[in-house]
Design a protein around this motif. Structure first.
Motif, PDB file in Angstrom:
ATOM      1  N   PHE A  27      -6.549   8.874  -0.702  1.00 40.74           N
ATOM      2  CA  PHE A  27      -6.306   7.449  -0.905  1.00 40.74           C
ATOM      3  C   PHE A  27      -5.977   6.786   0.429  1.00 40.74           C
ATOM      4  CE2 PHE A  27      -5.325   9.207  -5.090  1.00 40.74           C
ATOM      5  CZ  PHE A  27      -5.867   8.275  -5.966  1.00 40.74           C
ATOM      6  N   ASP A  28      -6.200   5.502   0.503  1.00 36.01           N
ATOM      7  CA  ASP A  28      -5.756   4.693   1.634  1.00 36.01           C
ATOM      8  C   ASP A  28      -4.349   4.209   1.294  1.00 36.01           C
ATOM      9  OD1 ASP A  28      -5.345   2.918   3.683  1.00 36.01           O
ATOM     10  OD2 ASP A  28      -6.935   1.521   3.098  1.00 36.01           O
ATOM     11  N   ALA A  29      -3.348   4.880   1.839  1.00 38.37           N
ATOM     12  CA  ALA A  29      -1.955   4.587   1.500  1.00 38.37           C
ATOM     13  C   ALA A  29      -1.411   3.476   2.390  1.00 38.37           C
ATOM     14  CB  ALA A  29      -1.109   5.847   1.656  1.00 38.37           C
ATOM     15  N   LEU A  30      -0.850   2.452   1.770  1.00 40.24           N
ATOM     16  CA  LEU A  30      -0.327   1.298   2.489  1.00 40.24           C
ATOM     17  C   LEU A  30       1.193   1.235   2.304  1.00 40.24           C
ATOM     18  CD1 LEU A  30      -0.825  -1.420   4.019  1.00 40.24           C
ATOM     19  CD2 LEU A  30      -0.947  -2.489   1.745  1.00 40.24           C
ATOM     20  N   PRO A  31       1.974   1.552   3.331  1.00 42.75           N
ATOM     21  CA  PRO A  31       3.432   1.480   3.197  1.00 42.75           C
ATOM     22  C   PRO A  31       3.919   0.036   3.154  1.00 42.75           C
ATOM     23  CG  PRO A  31       2.838   2.144   5.436  1.00 42.75           C
ATOM     24  CD  PRO A  31       1.564   2.075   4.646  1.00 42.75           C
ATOM     25  N   VAL A  32       4.835  -0.230   2.232  1.00 41.34           N
ATOM     26  CA  VAL A  32       5.399  -1.574   2.055  1.00 41.34           C
ATOM     27  C   VAL A  32       6.907  -1.442   1.912  1.00 41.34           C
ATOM     28  CG1 VAL A  32       5.434  -3.657   0.619  1.00 41.34           C
ATOM     29  CG2 VAL A  32       3.296  -2.368   0.893  1.00 41.34           C
ATOM     30  N   GLY A  33       7.632  -2.352   2.521  1.00 35.48           N
ATOM     31  CA  GLY A  33       9.085  -2.359   2.417  1.00 35.48           C
ATOM     32  C   GLY A  33       9.673  -3.457   3.257  1.00 35.48           C
ATOM     33  N   ARG A  34      10.998  -3.459   3.366  1.00 34.33           N
ATOM     34  CA  ARG A  34      11.682  -4.550   4.074  1.00 34.33           C
ATOM     35  C   ARG A  34      11.820  -4.307   5.569  1.00 34.33           C
ATOM     36  NH1 ARG A  34      17.125  -4.872   0.683  1.00 34.33           N
ATOM     37  NH2 ARG A  34      16.892  -2.622   1.004  1.00 34.33           N
ATOM     38  N   ALA A  36      10.463  -3.279   9.009  1.00 33.64           N
ATOM     39  CA  ALA A  36       9.221  -3.088   9.763  1.00 33.64           C
ATOM     40  C   ALA A  36       9.291  -1.859  10.668  1.00 33.64           C
ATOM     41  CB  ALA A  36       8.923  -4.338  10.598  1.00 33.64           C
ATOM     42  N   HIS A  37      10.453  -1.597  11.255  1.00 29.92           N
ATOM     43  CA  HIS A  37      10.591  -0.446  12.160  1.00 29.92           C
ATOM     44  C   HIS A  37      10.342   0.857  11.411  1.00 29.92           C
ATOM     45  CE1 HIS A  37      12.023   1.948  15.521  1.00 29.92           C
ATOM     46  NE2 HIS A  37      12.838   2.579  14.692  1.00 29.92           N
ATOM     47  N   ARG A  38      10.903   0.987  10.232  1.00 24.48           N
ATOM     48  CA  ARG A  38      10.721   2.222   9.456  1.00 24.48           C
ATOM     49  C   ARG A  38       9.295   2.326   8.919  1.00 24.48           C
ATOM     50  NH1 ARG A  38      15.773   2.858   5.451  1.00 24.48           N
ATOM     51  NH2 ARG A  38      14.978   4.998   5.337  1.00 24.48           N
ATOM     52  N   ALA A  45      -1.310   0.989   9.144  1.00 22.60           N
ATOM     53  CA  ALA A  45      -1.136  -0.424   8.833  1.00 22.60           C
ATOM     54  C   ALA A  45      -0.064  -0.533   7.749  1.00 22.60           C
ATOM     55  CB  ALA A  45      -2.453  -1.016   8.339  1.00 22.60           C
ATOM     56  N   TYR A  46       0.792  -1.531   7.828  1.00 21.18           N
ATOM     57  CA  TYR A  46       1.870  -1.690   6.853  1.00 21.18           C
ATOM     58  C   TYR A  46       2.088  -3.162   6.567  1.00 21.18           C
ATOM     59  CZ  TYR A  46       4.761  -2.922  10.918  1.00 21.18           C
ATOM     60  OH  TYR A  46       5.253  -3.528  12.044  1.00 21.18           O
ATOM     61  N   ARG A  47       2.861  -3.440   5.524  1.00 27.87           N
ATOM     62  CA  ARG A  47       3.192  -4.814   5.179  1.00 27.87           C
ATOM     63  C   ARG A  47       4.673  -4.911   4.830  1.00 27.87           C
ATOM     64  NH1 ARG A  47      -2.217  -6.212   1.530  1.00 27.87           N
ATOM     65  NH2 ARG A  47      -3.690  -6.053   3.293  1.00 27.87           N
ATOM     66  N   VAL A  48       5.303  -5.929   5.360  1.00 29.51           N
ATOM     67  CA  VAL A  48       6.723  -6.158   5.110  1.00 29.51           C
ATOM     68  C   VAL A  48       6.879  -7.046   3.884  1.00 29.51           C
ATOM     69  CG1 VAL A  48       8.860  -7.113   6.045  1.00 29.51           C
ATOM     70  CG2 VAL A  48       7.272  -5.888   7.553  1.00 29.51           C
ATOM     71  N   ALA A  49       7.720  -6.620   2.952  1.00 33.61           N
ATOM     72  CA  ALA A  49       7.957  -7.405   1.735  1.00 33.61           C
ATOM     73  C   ALA A  49       9.317  -7.055   1.161  1.00 33.61           C
ATOM     74  CB  ALA A  49       6.868  -7.150   0.697  1.00 33.61           C
ATOM     75  N   SER A  50       9.868  -7.981   0.420  1.00 38.92           N
ATOM     76  CA  SER A  50      11.150  -7.785  -0.249  1.00 38.92           C
ATOM     77  C   SER A  50      10.981  -8.075  -1.730  1.00 38.92           C
ATOM     78  CB  SER A  50      12.207  -8.708   0.355  1.00 38.92           C
ATOM     79  OG  SER A  50      13.418  -8.637  -0.367  1.00 38.92           O
ATOM     80  N   ALA A  51      11.686  -7.323  -2.554  1.00 39.90           N
ATOM     81  CA  ALA A  51      11.564  -7.506  -4.002  1.00 39.90           C
ATOM     82  C   ALA A  51      12.018  -8.884  -4.451  1.00 39.90           C
ATOM     83  CB  ALA A  51      12.357  -6.418  -4.733  1.00 39.90           C
ATOM     84  N   ALA A  60       1.726  -8.740   0.320  1.00 44.30           N
ATOM     85  CA  ALA A  60       1.662  -7.286   0.477  1.00 44.30           C
ATOM     86  C   ALA A  60       0.626  -6.657  -0.441  1.00 44.30           C
ATOM     87  CB  ALA A  60       3.032  -6.670   0.214  1.00 44.30           C
ATOM     88  N   LEU A  61       0.396  -7.240  -1.612  1.00 46.67           N
ATOM     89  CA  LEU A  61      -0.530  -6.661  -2.583  1.00 46.67           C
ATOM     90  C   LEU A  61      -1.937  -7.245  -2.501  1.00 46.67           C
ATOM     91  CD1 LEU A  61       1.745  -6.262  -5.756  1.00 46.67           C
ATOM     92  CD2 LEU A  61       1.395  -4.704  -3.833  1.00 46.67           C
ATOM     93  N   THR A  62      -2.175  -8.123  -1.559  1.00 48.39           N
ATOM     94  CA  THR A  62      -3.515  -8.672  -1.380  1.00 48.39           C
ATOM     95  C   THR A  62      -4.489  -7.571  -0.926  1.00 48.39           C
ATOM     96  OG1 THR A  62      -2.633 -10.851  -0.786  1.00 48.39           O
ATOM     97  CG2 THR A  62      -4.897 -10.360  -0.118  1.00 48.39           C
ATOM     98  N   GLY A  63      -5.604  -7.442  -1.624  1.00 50.18           N
ATOM     99  CA  GLY A  63      -6.595  -6.443  -1.262  1.00 50.18           C
ATOM    100  C   GLY A  63      -6.222  -5.021  -1.613  1.00 50.18           C
ATOM    101  N   VAL A  64      -5.232  -4.871  -2.484  1.00 52.27           N
ATOM    102  CA  VAL A  64      -4.737  -3.551  -2.885  1.00 52.27           C
ATOM    103  C   VAL A  64      -5.243  -3.230  -4.289  1.00 52.27           C
ATOM    104  CG1 VAL A  64      -2.620  -2.322  -3.544  1.00 52.27           C
ATOM    105  CG2 VAL A  64      -2.720  -3.560  -1.371  1.00 52.27           C
ATOM    106  N   ASP A  65      -5.517  -1.954  -4.558  1.00 58.67           N
ATOM    107  CA  ASP A  65      -6.044  -1.549  -5.866  1.00 58.67           C
ATOM    108  C   ASP A  65      -4.963  -1.149  -6.864  1.00 58.67           C
ATOM    109  OD1 ASP A  65      -8.973  -1.659  -5.324  1.00 58.67           O
ATOM    110  OD2 ASP A  65      -8.428  -0.204  -3.778  1.00 58.67           O
ATOM    111  N   ALA A  66      -3.790  -0.737  -6.381  1.00 58.22           N
ATOM    112  CA  ALA A  66      -2.684  -0.331  -7.255  1.00 58.22           C
ATOM    113  C   ALA A  66      -1.419  -0.310  -6.427  1.00 58.22           C
ATOM    114  CB  ALA A  66      -2.938   1.037  -7.867  1.00 58.22           C
ATOM    115  N   VAL A  67      -0.267  -0.331  -7.110  1.00 52.93           N
ATOM    116  CA  VAL A  67       1.015  -0.250  -6.412  1.00 52.93           C
ATOM    117  C   VAL A  67       1.902   0.780  -7.091  1.00 52.93           C
ATOM    118  CG1 VAL A  67       1.959  -2.201  -7.747  1.00 52.93           C
ATOM    119  CG2 VAL A  67       3.030  -1.534  -5.571  1.00 52.93           C
ATOM    120  N   VAL A  68       2.571   1.590  -6.278  1.00 54.22           N
ATOM    121  CA  VAL A  68       3.575   2.535  -6.756  1.00 54.22           C
ATOM    122  C   VAL A  68       4.927   2.056  -6.244  1.00 54.22           C
ATOM    123  CG1 VAL A  68       4.373   4.916  -6.809  1.00 54.22           C
ATOM    124  CG2 VAL A  68       1.927   4.442  -6.644  1.00 54.22           C
TER     125      VAL A  68
END
Length: 336
Positions: A27-34, A36-38, A45-51, A60-68
């Motif tokens: 899979f093309d895994a895309l890390p997402v979280g608050r 950026a350094h981590r 490639a990563y995307r910064v996002a907060s719940a 963060a979910l643009t162009g993504v097929d699923a989210v875990v």
């Protein structure tokens, strides 16, 4: 495989296992979280996002097929990430073990997810998901049973910071009360000392003292789709004592797994007939990754049995799902 899967909370303990599992499976895994350094530490490639920031989740979910979703406490993250997944029209899977958070997911999103044609699979992890798959497999051709028992034999339980935080949130939400599933419904009752009983696990674990009424997410996932009015879960006393001590897990191999081993012994009873399925493996946090990633793959490939919000045993062909996890999880059907 070509699918891009976002992992919210990617740099958490379980999130790192999920990231590794996704990449190993192509899979093309895309890390997402608050942080950026981590996120940058993955070298991807990563995307910064907060719940609590819907616009950042949408981006963060643009162009993504699923989210875990691996970011607990899920009482604070699940609903917002599910909302973002519904807006994006993509499947959502989480690894929540929090009873109340999972109840909220079923209560608030079942109709909306079905109407949107979006699969939402909560508790797709060691607690909640695995027990549900095992109980569904044990049921076989039965359409109902009198009781289901899920006994957890852990060699130890050194909790992550996320597990500790989730436990605090759950205790606060239920005002210190205990929860059990009996008479076909969840009941809350005053806390106190848990009853102790002996449970005969298969060899090599053998007879161990367990806490009864040590309710885990299985009391939500199993009765969600199986007609079983009594669902009880148990935990070895030694593991529960470790949990209370709150020492963090220690990695002992190159994959980051701990030395912890587990046996999950599931028995369903109808009248005088009992059926039993046992699973064993290593590291309850690490093993949540193949459970969650297998679920994502099956949803994206259309290997599902229903739509909307569903637990593992309801959404998937349980015996086939468990076979796909071998040899990470060893499953033995002990028969009638």
């Amino acid at each position: 495989m070509g699918y891009r899967v976002a992992v919210f909370g990617a740099y958490g303990h379980t999130g790192r296992f999920v990231m590794a599992e996704l990449r190993e499976r192509g899979f093309d895994a895309l890390p997402v979280g608050r942080d950026a350094h981590r996120l940058a530490a993955f070298g991807l490639a990563y995307r910064v996002a907060s719940a609590d920031d819907p616009a950042s989740l949408d981006a963060a979910l643009t162009g993504v097929d699923a989210v875990v979703n691996c970011a607990g406490p899920f009482a604070a993250t699940a609903a917002n990430v599910i909302e973002a997944a519904l807006r994006a029209g993509i499947p959502y899977v989480d690894v929540a073990a929090e009873i109340e958070a999972n109840l909220d997911t079923f209560a608030h999103f079942t109709e909306r997810a079905r109407a949107a044609g979006v699969a939402v699979v909560p508790a797709m992890a060691f607690f909640g998901g695995l027990g549900d798959l095992l109980a569904t497999t044990a049921m076989g051709d039965w359409t109902s049973a009198d009781e289901a028992h899920v006994a957890y034999g852990l060699s130890s339980w050194h909790p992550t910071a996320g597990t500790v935080a989730a436990g605090v949130v759950s205790r606060e939400r239920r005002a210190g009360r205990r929860v059990r599933y009996t008479g076909g419904r969840l009941e809350y009752h005053p806390g106190g000392e848990l009853p102790r009983v002996d449970w005969d696990f298969p060899a090599p674990l053998g007879r161990r003292t367990v806490f009864g009424e040590f309710s885990m997410a299985d009391v939500v996932t199993i009765p969600r789709h199986l007609a079983i009015p009594e669902v009880r879960t148990y935990m070895t006393v030694d593991a529960a004592t470790d949990l209370a001590a709150a020492a963090a897990p220690v990695a002992v191999d190159e994959r980051g797994r701990s030395a912890q081993t587990f046996t999950v012994d599931v028995m369903v009873r109808r009248g005088d007939t009992r059926r039993r399925v046992v699973a064993s493996g290593r590291d309850i946090y690490a093993v949540s990754a193949p459970l969650a990633v297998e679920a994502v793959g099956r949803v994206l490939d259309g290997r599902t049995r229903t739509s909307g919000v569903a637990s593992a045993g309801e959404m998937f062909d349980a015996p086939d799902f468990l076979r796909a996890l071998s040899p990470t999880i060893c499953v033995e059907l002990l028969g009638d």
